[in-house]
Design a protein around this motif. Structure first.
Motif, PDB file in Angstrom:
ATOM      1  N   ASP A 152     -55.998 -38.884  84.175  1.00 49.13           N
ATOM      2  CA  ASP A 152     -57.237 -39.305  83.506  1.00 49.13           C
ATOM      3  C   ASP A 152     -57.767 -40.550  84.207  1.00 49.13           C
ATOM      4  O   ASP A 152     -57.000 -41.351  84.757  1.00 49.13           O
ATOM      5  N   TRP A 153     -59.083 -40.717  84.146  1.00 53.28           N
ATOM      6  CA  TRP A 153     -59.663 -41.925  84.731  1.00 53.28           C
ATOM      7  C   TRP A 153     -60.949 -42.289  84.015  1.00 53.28           C
ATOM      8  O   TRP A 153     -61.487 -41.530  83.200  1.00 53.28           O
ATOM      9  N   ASN A 154     -61.416 -43.497  84.304  1.00 60.09           N
ATOM     10  CA  ASN A 154     -62.705 -43.978  83.834  1.00 60.09           C
ATOM     11  C   ASN A 154     -63.718 -43.795  84.964  1.00 60.09           C
ATOM     12  O   ASN A 154     -63.355 -43.728  86.135  1.00 60.09           O
ATOM     13  N   VAL A 155     -64.988 -43.748  84.607  1.00 58.75           N
ATOM     14  CA  VAL A 155     -66.048 -43.588  85.604  1.00 58.75           C
ATOM     15  C   VAL A 155     -67.117 -44.645  85.383  1.00 58.75           C
ATOM     16  O   VAL A 155     -67.556 -44.866  84.247  1.00 58.75           O
ATOM     17  N   TYR A 156     -67.510 -45.305  86.482  1.00 60.14           N
ATOM     18  CA  TYR A 156     -68.683 -46.183  86.485  1.00 60.14           C
ATOM     19  C   TYR A 156     -69.691 -45.575  87.444  1.00 60.14           C
ATOM     20  O   TYR A 156     -69.426 -45.437  88.644  1.00 60.14           O
ATOM     21  N   GLY A 157     -70.850 -45.184  86.909  1.00 54.07           N
ATOM     22  CA  GLY A 157     -71.926 -44.662  87.746  1.00 54.07           C
ATOM     23  C   GLY A 157     -73.122 -45.575  87.686  1.00 54.07           C
ATOM     24  O   GLY A 157     -73.450 -46.120  86.619  1.00 54.07           O
ATOM     25  N   VAL A 158     -73.780 -45.758  88.842  1.00 53.96           N
ATOM     26  CA  VAL A 158     -74.971 -46.594  88.874  1.00 53.96           C
ATOM     27  C   VAL A 158     -76.116 -45.798  89.480  1.00 53.96           C
ATOM     28  O   VAL A 158     -75.944 -45.088  90.474  1.00 53.96           O
ATOM     29  N   SER A 159     -77.290 -45.873  88.863  1.00 52.21           N
ATOM     30  CA  SER A 159     -78.487 -45.213  89.358  1.00 52.21           C
ATOM     31  C   SER A 159     -78.255 -43.711  89.504  1.00 52.21           C
ATOM     32  O   SER A 159     -77.881 -43.048  88.533  1.00 52.21           O
ATOM     33  N   TYR A 160     -78.442 -43.139  90.705  1.00 57.92           N
ATOM     34  CA  TYR A 160     -78.178 -41.709  90.863  1.00 57.92           C
ATOM     35  C   TYR A 160     -76.748 -41.357  90.456  1.00 57.92           C
ATOM     36  O   TYR A 160     -76.488 -40.257  89.954  1.00 57.92           O
ATOM     37  N   GLY A 161     -75.823 -42.271  90.645  1.00 54.03           N
ATOM     38  CA  GLY A 161     -74.453 -42.017  90.229  1.00 54.03           C
ATOM     39  C   GLY A 161     -74.319 -41.724  88.742  1.00 54.03           C
ATOM     40  O   GLY A 161     -73.352 -41.090  88.307  1.00 54.03           O
ATOM     41  N   THR A 162     -75.304 -42.161  87.920  1.00 55.91           N
ATOM     42  CA  THR A 162     -75.264 -41.839  86.497  1.00 55.91           C
ATOM     43  C   THR A 162     -75.599 -40.374  86.258  1.00 55.91           C
ATOM     44  O   THR A 162     -75.088 -39.769  85.310  1.00 55.91           O
ATOM     45  N   MET A 163     -76.455 -39.800  87.088  1.00 56.63           N
ATOM     46  CA  MET A 163     -76.721 -38.365  86.985  1.00 56.63           C
ATOM     47  C   MET A 163     -75.440 -37.580  87.249  1.00 56.63           C
ATOM     48  O   MET A 163     -75.085 -36.650  86.507  1.00 56.63           O
ATOM     49  N   VAL A 164     -74.721 -37.967  88.298  1.00 56.01           N
ATOM     50  CA  VAL A 164     -73.449 -37.310  88.609  1.00 56.01           C
ATOM     51  C   VAL A 164     -72.471 -37.523  87.459  1.00 56.01           C
ATOM     52  O   VAL A 164     -71.761 -36.597  87.045  1.00 56.01           O
ATOM     53  N   SER A 165     -72.434 -38.731  86.920  1.00 59.64           N
ATOM     54  CA  SER A 165     -71.536 -39.031  85.801  1.00 59.64           C
ATOM     55  C   SER A 165     -71.843 -38.171  84.586  1.00 59.64           C
ATOM     56  O   SER A 165     -70.930 -37.658  83.908  1.00 59.64           O
ATOM     57  N   LEU A 166     -73.113 -38.032  84.274  1.00 61.33           N
ATOM     58  CA  LEU A 166     -73.504 -37.239  83.109  1.00 61.33           C
ATOM     59  C   LEU A 166     -73.137 -35.768  83.288  1.00 61.33           C
ATOM     60  O   LEU A 166     -72.694 -35.102  82.335  1.00 61.33           O
ATOM     61  N   LEU A 167     -73.310 -35.249  84.490  1.00 57.41           N
ATOM     62  CA  LEU A 167     -72.920 -33.858  84.724  1.00 57.41           C
ATOM     63  C   LEU A 167     -71.403 -33.712  84.736  1.00 57.41           C
ATOM     64  O   LEU A 167     -70.868 -32.647  84.407  1.00 57.41           O
ATOM     65  N   TYR A 168     -70.703 -34.778  85.105  1.00 51.98           N
ATOM     66  CA  TYR A 168     -69.244 -34.792  84.974  1.00 51.98           C
ATOM     67  C   TYR A 168     -68.870 -34.660  83.491  1.00 51.98           C
ATOM     68  O   TYR A 168     -67.994 -33.873  83.112  1.00 51.98           O
ATOM     69  N   ILE A 169     -69.546 -35.427  82.630  1.00 46.75           N
ATOM     70  CA  ILE A 169     -69.301 -35.330  81.188  1.00 46.75           C
ATOM     71  C   ILE A 169     -69.590 -33.919  80.694  1.00 46.75           C
ATOM     72  O   ILE A 169     -68.838 -33.358  79.886  1.00 46.75           O
ATOM     73  N   ARG A 170     -70.665 -33.336  81.180  1.00 46.33           N
ATOM     74  CA  ARG A 170     -71.072 -32.000  80.717  1.00 46.33           C
ATOM     75  C   ARG A 170     -70.074 -30.920  81.135  1.00 46.33           C
ATOM     76  O   ARG A 170     -69.745 -30.034  80.328  1.00 46.33           O
ATOM     77  N   HIS A 171     -69.596 -30.979  82.366  1.00 44.35           N
ATOM     78  CA  HIS A 171     -68.828 -29.861  82.910  1.00 44.35           C
ATOM     79  C   HIS A 171     -67.327 -30.102  83.015  1.00 44.35           C
ATOM     80  O   HIS A 171     -66.549 -29.156  83.017  1.00 44.35           O
ATOM     81  N   PHE A 172     -66.893 -31.363  83.125  1.00 46.10           N
ATOM     82  CA  PHE A 172     -65.470 -31.650  83.361  1.00 46.10           C
ATOM     83  C   PHE A 172     -64.996 -32.826  82.500  1.00 46.10           C
ATOM     84  O   PHE A 172     -64.476 -33.820  83.019  1.00 46.10           O
ATOM     85  N   PRO A 173     -65.152 -32.761  81.181  1.00 47.63           N
ATOM     86  CA  PRO A 173     -64.847 -33.930  80.349  1.00 47.63           C
ATOM     87  C   PRO A 173     -63.363 -34.145  80.081  1.00 47.63           C
ATOM     88  O   PRO A 173     -62.986 -35.221  79.604  1.00 47.63           O
ATOM     89  N   GLU A 174     -62.530 -33.169  80.375  1.00 47.00           N
ATOM     90  CA  GLU A 174     -61.138 -33.196  79.903  1.00 47.00           C
ATOM     91  C   GLU A 174     -60.340 -34.394  80.405  1.00 47.00           C
ATOM     92  O   GLU A 174     -59.411 -34.851  79.722  1.00 47.00           O
ATOM     93  N   HIS A 175     -60.661 -34.882  81.602  1.00 46.21           N
ATOM     94  CA  HIS A 175     -59.851 -35.944  82.184  1.00 46.21           C
ATOM     95  C   HIS A 175     -60.584 -37.288  82.241  1.00 46.21           C
ATOM     96  O   HIS A 175     -60.209 -38.176  82.997  1.00 46.21           O
ATOM     97  N   LEU A 176     -61.623 -37.433  81.430  1.00 43.88           N
ATOM     98  CA  LEU A 176     -62.379 -38.680  81.366  1.00 43.88           C
ATOM     99  C   LEU A 176     -61.936 -39.497  80.167  1.00 43.88           C
ATOM    100  O   LEU A 176     -61.907 -39.003  79.037  1.00 43.88           O
ATOM    101  N   LYS A 177     -61.608 -40.763  80.408  1.00 44.30           N
ATOM    102  CA  LYS A 177     -61.270 -41.654  79.304  1.00 44.30           C
ATOM    103  C   LYS A 177     -62.516 -42.360  78.783  1.00 44.30           C
ATOM    104  O   LYS A 177     -62.720 -42.483  77.575  1.00 44.30           O
ATOM    105  N   SER A 178     -63.357 -42.846  79.700  1.00 50.74           N
ATOM    106  CA  SER A 178     -64.592 -43.521  79.311  1.00 50.74           C
ATOM    107  C   SER A 178     -65.553 -43.485  80.487  1.00 50.74           C
ATOM    108  O   SER A 178     -65.144 -43.272  81.630  1.00 50.74           O
TER     109      SER A 178
END
Length: 519
Positions: free
Chosen positions: A213-239
């Motif tokens: 499991d890991w945490n994710v910090y996304g900035v700018s376009y990286g937030t789009m990638v982060s949000l799609l990570y939440i949508r499609h691969f949430p199982e290993h996200l802590k925050s």
């Protein structure tokens, strides 16, 4: 400017400012063919193979990797591409999960500046409690596949011949279409360039590095990638931290509405003080007057014409820098009144091409053109120019013409729905962000049931770095995402102090700070 708002977007703007003197710093490596250490079943590589200084990496406990992923997620027959990644081990003894950093863009490499990021005060502090993971998005930096750097070089060289705007646009479309044809010949699927694929690559990096499991910090376009990570691969996200968010359910991307938001916010702030209200009563009008004047009579900057469109893009770039925001009303006032010598100094002082990483505009266009085209008639360039005539110089009509030819495809409607989830999510947005304004933050948290949105006063893009207060809030959240945050420091933030005189002197201070940072 023609990409997602972000640190990446500033680089694109500054390229345009120089009117053909493009500062594209593209890698020319082609496919990465140097093998990793397969003998010990490791994906670890010599750091020099992915552009990282080996001496620094060895002394800083940083490991480097080239991680094979499917060219198309879930399709083992699509072939493999290698993703360049690094892992900076934590310096403390905490048991906190690693932290993945997702950079802005698209089209901007991450690892190009990894050493500078990791050595910076904020990231060095976060590293005390978290391993830091960074990687180049596919098609940028040292991650495969290499995308038509020869075409970008040709376009840069063509720009040096001082072509007309029409000639340049025609050459751009010609070279981009040659690039698309060459990708097909190399069995590179342009459909594999999407924010979903970037999120899938991120999860493949997690799996390859054996991180549960890991945490994710996304900035700018990286937030789009982060949000799609939440949508499609949430199982290993802590925050997840979304800094300067660009969610899929936000209005289609343009700089007219977002810059209007920043200018309106700054005008409202000026009205709170009688002295600044009297000095700068018409910020929006000053912007429009300066752009109109320069379109009618371009200024010579470095020997080439600098017109109103270039001015508009330069001001967007300036807004991205939190420390420059206090100068903007004064700058617009001076430029509207013909102080061209100050304008030339402004452009020279604030130029920072390449500061956010190596650029591949074709990778950026492959994603931006796919996901950011107008979705309603009201979002078309013509409609926006009519609704916001004072910002018509920021129209993306030319870029969208390129998109219609180079990447006419679009995602299905589900892509543009609000991302749902119950993960702990912290969202930061700067009150003066010209690319991802507060209403983007509101869209981001629409269906995130365990989220908190903080509009950071006096901040612009990448709000975490705007003050100790905002940084400490992020640090506390990553340390314990389920515990209520203490936001008292935000209440202590005073109103912004705008400069009212001596723009030249203020620019000299910024110039000296830049020199000090490089020494």
């Amino acid at each position: 400017m023609n990409k997602y708002s972000s640190a990446a977007l500033q680089t694109s703007i500054l390229q345009k400012i120089r009117l053909g003197q493009f500062y594209l710093i593209a890698t020319t490596l082609g496919l990465l063919v140097i093998s990793c250490s397969e003998s010990d079943n490791s994906l670890q590589c010599f750091c020099s193979q992915i552009g990282i200084d080996s001496v620094w990496a060895d002394s800083s406990n940083v490991s480097c990797y080239k991680i094979p992923v499917n060219q198309t997620y879930g399709n083992d027959k699509s072939g493999k591409v290698y993703i360049a990644a690094i892992r900076a081990k934590k310096t403390g003894t905490s048991s906190n999960e690693p932290l993945l950093y997702l950079h802005g863009g698209p089209g901007i490499a991450t690892l190009d500046n990894a050493e500078r990021y990791i050595n910076s005060t904020h990231w060095n502090t976060l590293r005390e409690n978290h391993d830091l993971i960074m990687f180049d998005y596919r098609g940028t930096g040292y991650s495969e596949p290499s995308l038509c750097e020869d075409a970008l070089d040709s376009l840069k060289n063509f720009g040096k011949t001082n072509p007309s705007t029409e000639e340049y646009k025609a050459k751009e479309i010609e070279l981009y279409m040659k690039c698309r044809a060459s990708l097909l010949e190399k069995n590179i699927d342009i459909q594999s360039f999407s924010s979903f694929q970037m999120a899938a690559d991120a999860d493949e990096v997690r799996h390859a590095l054996k991180i549960k499991d890991w945490n994710v910090y996304g900035v700018s376009y990286g937030t789009m990638v982060s949000l799609l990570y939440i949508r499609h691969f949430p199982e290993h996200l802590k925050s997840v931290v979304l800094d300067s968010p660009f969610p899929p359910n936000a209005p289609s991307f343009d700089f007219i509405r977002t810059m209007n938001s920043a200018l309106v916010n700054i005008q409202n702030n000026l009205k709170e003080d009688s002295a600044t209200a009297q000095k700068f009563p018409t910020v929006l009008e000053d912007f429009a007057r300066a752009a109109k004047r320069l379109n009618e009579n371009p200024l010579k900057v470095d020997g080439v014409d600098f017109n109103g469109d270039d001015f508009a893009n330069a001001m967007v770039a300036a807004f991205y820098k939190t420390d420059v925001v206090p100068l903007i009303p004064l700058a617009l006032h001076e430029f509207a009144n013909g102080k061209d010598s100050l304008l030339a100094t402004w452009v020279e002082t604030l130029s920072s091409a390449g500061a956010y990483g190596k650029v591949n505009d074709i990778q950026g266009a492959a994603i931006t053109c796919y996901e950011c085209k107008p979705r309603t008639p009201e979002e078309s360039p013509d409609s926006l120019e009519k609704e916001y005539p004072h910002l018509a110089s920021l129209s993306m009509s030319s870029y969208l013409n390129l998109c219609d030819t180079f990447r006419p495809e679009s995602p299905n409607d589900k892509f543009f729905e609000a991302v749902k989830g119950d993960l702990p999510v912290l969202v930061l947005v700067g009150a003066y962000d010209p690319g991802t304004p507060p209403f983007y933050g509101e869209a981001a948290v629409q269906s995130l049931t365990n989220s908190m949105l903080i509009v950071v006063p006096n901040a612009s893009h990448a709000a975490m770095h705007s003050s100790d207060c905002s940084f400490n809030i992020v640090k506390s959240f990553l340390q314990a995402p389920s515990i209520k945050l203490d936001l008292n420091c935000m209440k202590q933030v005073g109103r912004i102090e705008f400069a009212t005189t001596n723009l030249k002197e203020e620019l000299e201070k910024i110039k000296n700070k830049k020199i000090a940072k490089t020494n």
